[in-house]
Design a protein around this motif. Structure first.
Motif, PDB file in Angstrom:
ATOM      1  N   THR A  69       0.830  -1.208   0.000  1.00 55.91           N
ATOM      2  CA  THR A  69       0.000   0.000   0.000  1.00 55.91           C
ATOM      3  C   THR A  69       0.859   1.251   0.000  1.00 55.91           C
ATOM      4  O   THR A  69       0.612   2.201  -0.760  1.00 55.91           O
ATOM      5  N   ALA A  70       1.878   1.268   0.847  1.00 56.23           N
ATOM      6  CA  ALA A  70       2.765   2.425   0.901  1.00 56.23           C
ATOM      7  C   ALA A  70       3.468   2.634  -0.436  1.00 56.23           C
ATOM      8  O   ALA A  70       3.602   3.775  -0.905  1.00 56.23           O
ATOM      9  N   ALA A  71       3.904   1.548  -1.059  1.00 59.74           N
ATOM     10  CA  ALA A  71       4.601   1.650  -2.347  1.00 59.74           C
ATOM     11  C   ALA A  71       3.689   2.235  -3.421  1.00 59.74           C
ATOM     12  O   ALA A  71       4.122   3.062  -4.245  1.00 59.74           O
ATOM     13  N   VAL A  72       2.420   1.839  -3.434  1.00 55.55           N
ATOM     14  CA  VAL A  72       1.478   2.382  -4.415  1.00 55.55           C
ATOM     15  C   VAL A  72       1.276   3.878  -4.191  1.00 55.55           C
ATOM     16  O   VAL A  72       1.300   4.682  -5.137  1.00 55.55           O
ATOM     17  N   VAL A  73       1.077   4.285  -2.946  1.00 54.31           N
ATOM     18  CA  VAL A  73       0.881   5.707  -2.637  1.00 54.31           C
ATOM     19  C   VAL A  73       2.111   6.511  -3.043  1.00 54.31           C
ATOM     20  O   VAL A  73       2.002   7.608  -3.622  1.00 54.31           O
ATOM     21  N   LEU A  74       3.301   5.974  -2.770  1.00 55.87           N
ATOM     22  CA  LEU A  74       4.522   6.699  -3.109  1.00 55.87           C
ATOM     23  C   LEU A  74       4.724   6.781  -4.622  1.00 55.87           C
ATOM     24  O   LEU A  74       5.271   7.770  -5.126  1.00 55.87           O
ATOM     25  N   GLN A  75       4.277   5.770  -5.346  1.00 55.52           N
ATOM     26  CA  GLN A  75       4.293   5.864  -6.804  1.00 55.52           C
ATOM     27  C   GLN A  75       3.396   7.010  -7.281  1.00 55.52           C
ATOM     28  O   GLN A  75       3.767   7.794  -8.159  1.00 55.52           O
TER      29      GLN A  75
ATOM     30  N   GLN B 284       1.249  11.595   7.146  1.00 57.31           N
ATOM     31  CA  GLN B 284       0.896  11.223   8.521  1.00 57.31           C
ATOM     32  C   GLN B 284       0.093   9.930   8.562  1.00 57.31           C
ATOM     33  O   GLN B 284       0.157   9.191   9.550  1.00 57.31           O
ATOM     34  N   LEU B 285      -0.648   9.628   7.521  1.00 56.50           N
ATOM     35  CA  LEU B 285      -1.282   8.314   7.422  1.00 56.50           C
ATOM     36  C   LEU B 285      -0.225   7.241   7.196  1.00 56.50           C
ATOM     37  O   LEU B 285      -0.259   6.172   7.820  1.00 56.50           O
ATOM     38  N   LEU B 286       0.724   7.522   6.322  1.00 58.46           N
ATOM     39  CA  LEU B 286       1.771   6.546   5.996  1.00 58.46           C
ATOM     40  C   LEU B 286       2.612   6.176   7.211  1.00 58.46           C
ATOM     41  O   LEU B 286       2.983   5.012   7.385  1.00 58.46           O
ATOM     42  N   ASN B 287       2.925   7.174   8.057  1.00 53.63           N
ATOM     43  CA  ASN B 287       3.806   6.866   9.197  1.00 53.63           C
ATOM     44  C   ASN B 287       3.064   6.794  10.543  1.00 53.63           C
ATOM     45  O   ASN B 287       3.673   6.872  11.597  1.00 53.63           O
ATOM     46  N   HIS B 288       1.756   6.645  10.492  1.00 53.80           N
ATOM     47  CA  HIS B 288       0.937   6.367  11.687  1.00 53.80           C
ATOM     48  C   HIS B 288       0.970   7.494  12.716  1.00 53.80           C
ATOM     49  O   HIS B 288       0.949   7.256  13.921  1.00 53.80           O
ATOM     50  N   THR B 289       1.006   8.742  12.245  1.00 50.91           N
ATOM     51  CA  THR B 289       0.946   9.882  13.165  1.00 50.91           C
ATOM     52  C   THR B 289      -0.324  10.702  12.947  1.00 50.91           C
ATOM     53  O   THR B 289      -0.369  11.883  13.275  1.00 50.91           O
ATOM     54  N   SER B 290      -1.351  10.075  12.403  1.00 53.74           N
ATOM     55  CA  SER B 290      -2.586  10.786  12.047  1.00 53.74           C
ATOM     56  C   SER B 290      -3.446  11.158  13.231  1.00 53.74           C
ATOM     57  O   SER B 290      -4.180  12.152  13.198  1.00 53.74           O
TER      58      SER B 290
ATOM     59  N   ASN C 269      -4.253  -0.079  11.859  1.00 54.73           N
ATOM     60  CA  ASN C 269      -4.688  -0.434  10.502  1.00 54.73           C
ATOM     61  C   ASN C 269      -5.478   0.684   9.825  1.00 54.73           C
ATOM     62  O   ASN C 269      -5.451   0.814   8.601  1.00 54.73           O
ATOM     63  N   ILE C 270      -6.195   1.477  10.622  1.00 56.55           N
ATOM     64  CA  ILE C 270      -7.097   2.465  10.055  1.00 56.55           C
ATOM     65  C   ILE C 270      -6.385   3.408   9.084  1.00 56.55           C
ATOM     66  O   ILE C 270      -6.963   3.848   8.075  1.00 56.55           O
ATOM     67  N   ASN C 271      -5.117   3.730   9.363  1.00 56.47           N
ATOM     68  CA  ASN C 271      -4.364   4.628   8.487  1.00 56.47           C
ATOM     69  C   ASN C 271      -4.262   4.069   7.072  1.00 56.47           C
ATOM     70  O   ASN C 271      -4.405   4.798   6.086  1.00 56.47           O
ATOM     71  N   TYR C 272      -4.028   2.781   6.978  1.00 51.33           N
ATOM     72  CA  TYR C 272      -3.836   2.163   5.667  1.00 51.33           C
ATOM     73  C   TYR C 272      -5.162   1.780   5.010  1.00 51.33           C
ATOM     74  O   TYR C 272      -5.237   1.666   3.787  1.00 51.33           O
ATOM     75  N   THR C 273      -6.195   1.637   5.802  1.00 52.97           N
ATOM     76  CA  THR C 273      -7.531   1.477   5.219  1.00 52.97           C
ATOM     77  C   THR C 273      -7.914   2.749   4.474  1.00 52.97           C
ATOM     78  O   THR C 273      -8.418   2.711   3.341  1.00 52.97           O
ATOM     79  N   ILE C 274      -7.644   3.889   5.086  1.00 53.55           N
ATOM     80  CA  ILE C 274      -7.940   5.166   4.433  1.00 53.55           C
ATOM     81  C   ILE C 274      -7.036   5.381   3.221  1.00 53.55           C
ATOM     82  O   ILE C 274      -7.480   5.903   2.186  1.00 53.55           O
ATOM     83  N   LEU C 275      -5.785   4.944   3.299  1.00 57.01           N
ATOM     84  CA  LEU C 275      -4.898   5.051   2.138  1.00 57.01           C
ATOM     85  C   LEU C 275      -5.410   4.201   0.974  1.00 57.01           C
ATOM     86  O   LEU C 275      -5.269   4.596  -0.192  1.00 57.01           O
ATOM     87  N   GLY C 276      -6.010   3.061   1.280  1.00 58.67           N
ATOM     88  CA  GLY C 276      -6.619   2.256   0.225  1.00 58.67           C
ATOM     89  C   GLY C 276      -7.737   3.019  -0.461  1.00 58.67           C
ATOM     90  O   GLY C 276      -7.877   2.973  -1.700  1.00 58.67           O
ATOM     91  N   MET C 277      -8.538   3.731   0.323  1.00 59.86           N
ATOM     92  CA  MET C 277      -9.611   4.556  -0.252  1.00 59.86           C
ATOM     93  C   MET C 277      -9.038   5.690  -1.102  1.00 59.86           C
ATOM     94  O   MET C 277      -9.577   6.027  -2.156  1.00 59.86           O
TER      95      MET C 277
ATOM     96  N   ALA D 288      -6.586  -3.009   2.518  1.00 60.87           N
ATOM     97  CA  ALA D 288      -5.280  -2.427   2.193  1.00 60.87           C
ATOM     98  C   ALA D 288      -4.335  -2.394   3.381  1.00 60.87           C
ATOM     99  O   ALA D 288      -3.159  -2.066   3.242  1.00 60.87           O
ATOM    100  N   ALA D 289      -4.824  -2.752   4.558  1.00 59.00           N
ATOM    101  CA  ALA D 289      -3.990  -2.787   5.761  1.00 59.00           C
ATOM    102  C   ALA D 289      -3.486  -4.191   6.080  1.00 59.00           C
ATOM    103  O   ALA D 289      -2.520  -4.337   6.833  1.00 59.00           O
ATOM    104  N   GLY D 290      -4.131  -5.241   5.519  1.00 55.66           N
ATOM    105  CA  GLY D 290      -3.679  -6.568   5.923  1.00 55.66           C
ATOM    106  C   GLY D 290      -4.373  -7.748   5.283  1.00 55.66           C
ATOM    107  O   GLY D 290      -4.448  -8.815   5.876  1.00 55.66           O
TER     108      GLY D 290
END
Length: 387
Positions: free
Chosen positions: A108-114, A146-152, A201-209, A278-280
């Motif tokens: 998920t992080a790799a896709v967002v960074l792309q 902040q979603l990517l590094n869990h500081t949201s 997980n919630i951070n990466y669920t939102i990144l999936g959205m 997208a979190a797991g």
């Protein structure tokens, strides 16, 4: 500023296990020069003897199977142990697929960074700009970084109960990512964005959205197109609401204490994991995860400037060790970047030094994969592989 620790403090447990692990030593009968040569040879590559010992005795009370791949420029080792299932006792398939859990976050992080490299997502841009109305007005602007590094500061979403029994009773039911996010938003923020680090997980669920909104495609399609195909991950996929693992796989079990004090091993192989998404939610193999970390660290998947986000821990937060998709772990003068994952019946880790001199991927069919401490079999593997 403080850091909130993950529910399973893998790095802390690993550090304790490695510190307590056996020291390297040459045979007592070897001459001094031979001792030096033996230590040098042992240090240069994987310790095959220690790795075989780490897998000895499976299945046992802690795990029914384990698959291990140690690689990198220093040398490689492959091994497996245990059984395909407890009923037949058939030997475990070394190429089996398994539930990879939160190692999904690396993808998920790799896709967002792309997308960031393409100028379609700004890492410093509030996620509210991409997903208007998803978060309530109680939330301050939260950046994609902040979603990517869990500081949201977004709190955890709800699941089907807190106990294994509750979750197991709903293992074939579907809890959608939207429902998970809605339950998290209803709780309001836990802290102001950027003030703490809380692995959720919630951070990466939102990144999936976010990925779906920006691309107009499903998360699974983007992961397949951008990561799986370029990395040669032919055995990895996202099951959606399908509770089965398709293709060769070893069964997963959960140890459950009975009223009479005995322990029963419940087969938890079939399970609808749609809420993890997208979190797991990824299903993969040790070979595919090794390909993922190798291609990623080589810069084949994410361009250099954006790849730095995966090796950057947020500053100003005491104890922070999570970056974009990875976790920093230092031992023996080396820095490893890793990601663990756990679903009932399955525990996985993918780890590597940045220069790829040493990589480690394992899948352990843990009988308490969601426990608070590291599985003993997994710990033995890590001690043997990283020393």
């Amino acid at each position: 500023m403080a850091v909130r620790r993950p529910a399973v403090a893998l790095v802390a447990t690993l550090a304790l296990g490695l510190a307590a692990g056996p020291a390297l030593s040459a045979p007592a009968f070897a001459a001094p020069s031979a001792q030096k040569a033996a230590v040098a040879a042992r240090t240069a590559g994987p310790d095959a003897e220690a790795l075989r010992a780490a897998l000895a005795g499976l299945p046992d009370a802690d795990a029914t199977a384990a698959l291990v791949r140690v690689g990198g420029t220093d040398g490689s080792w492959r091994g497996s142990a245990g059984v395909h299932d407890l009923v037949s006792g058939t030997k475990a398939d070394p190429n089996a697929r398994f539930r990879a859990g939160s190692t999904t976050k690396v993808v998920t992080a790799a896709v967002v960074l792309q997308l960031a490299a393409e100028g379609r997502v700004g890492l410093s841009t509030p996620v509210q700009r991409y997903l208007p109305g998803l978060l309530s007005t109680a939330f301050k602007p939260i950046t994609v970084r902040q979603l990517l590094n869990h500081t949201s500061g977004i709190q955890a979403g709800d699941g089907f109960g807190d106990s294994f029994e509750d979750a197991y009773a709903h293992r074939f039911d579907t809890l959608t990512p939207k429902e998970v996010v809605a339950s998290a938003v209803a709780k309001g923020p836990e802290f102001r964005p950027g003030e703490q680090q809380d692995y959720l997980n919630i951070n990466y669920t939102i990144l999936g959205m976010l990925i779906e909104k920006v691309t107009g495609h499903t998360y699974a399609q983007e992961a397949e197109h951008r990561i799986f195909r370029p990395a040669g991950m032919r055995d990895s996929y996202f099951p959606g609401t399908d509770p089965r693992i398709h293709g060769p796989h070893n069964h997963g079990y959960q140890a459950v204490k009975q009223a009479d004090g005995t322990t029963t091993f419940v087969d938890v192989t079939d399970w609808n994991q749609a809420d993890r998404w997208a979190a797991g939610d990824m299903i993969s193999t040790t070979a595919d995860l090794e390909r993922l970390i190798t291609h990623l660290f080589r810069g084949d998947l994410v361009p250099g400037p954006q790849l730095e986000e995966m090796f950057t821990v947020p500053s100003g937060i005491d104890g922070a060790d999570m970056s974009a998709g990875l976790q920093r772990f230092e031992y023996g003068g080396k820095v490893y970047w890793l990601k663990s994952g756990a679903r009932y019946g399955y525990s996985a880790v993918v780890a590597a030094t940045r220069d790829l001199s040493r990589t480690l991927v394992y899948s352990v069919n843990s009988t308490d994969a969601k426990g608070e401490s590291m599985n003993p079999v997994a710990q033995r593997i890590a001690v043997a592989a990283l020393k």
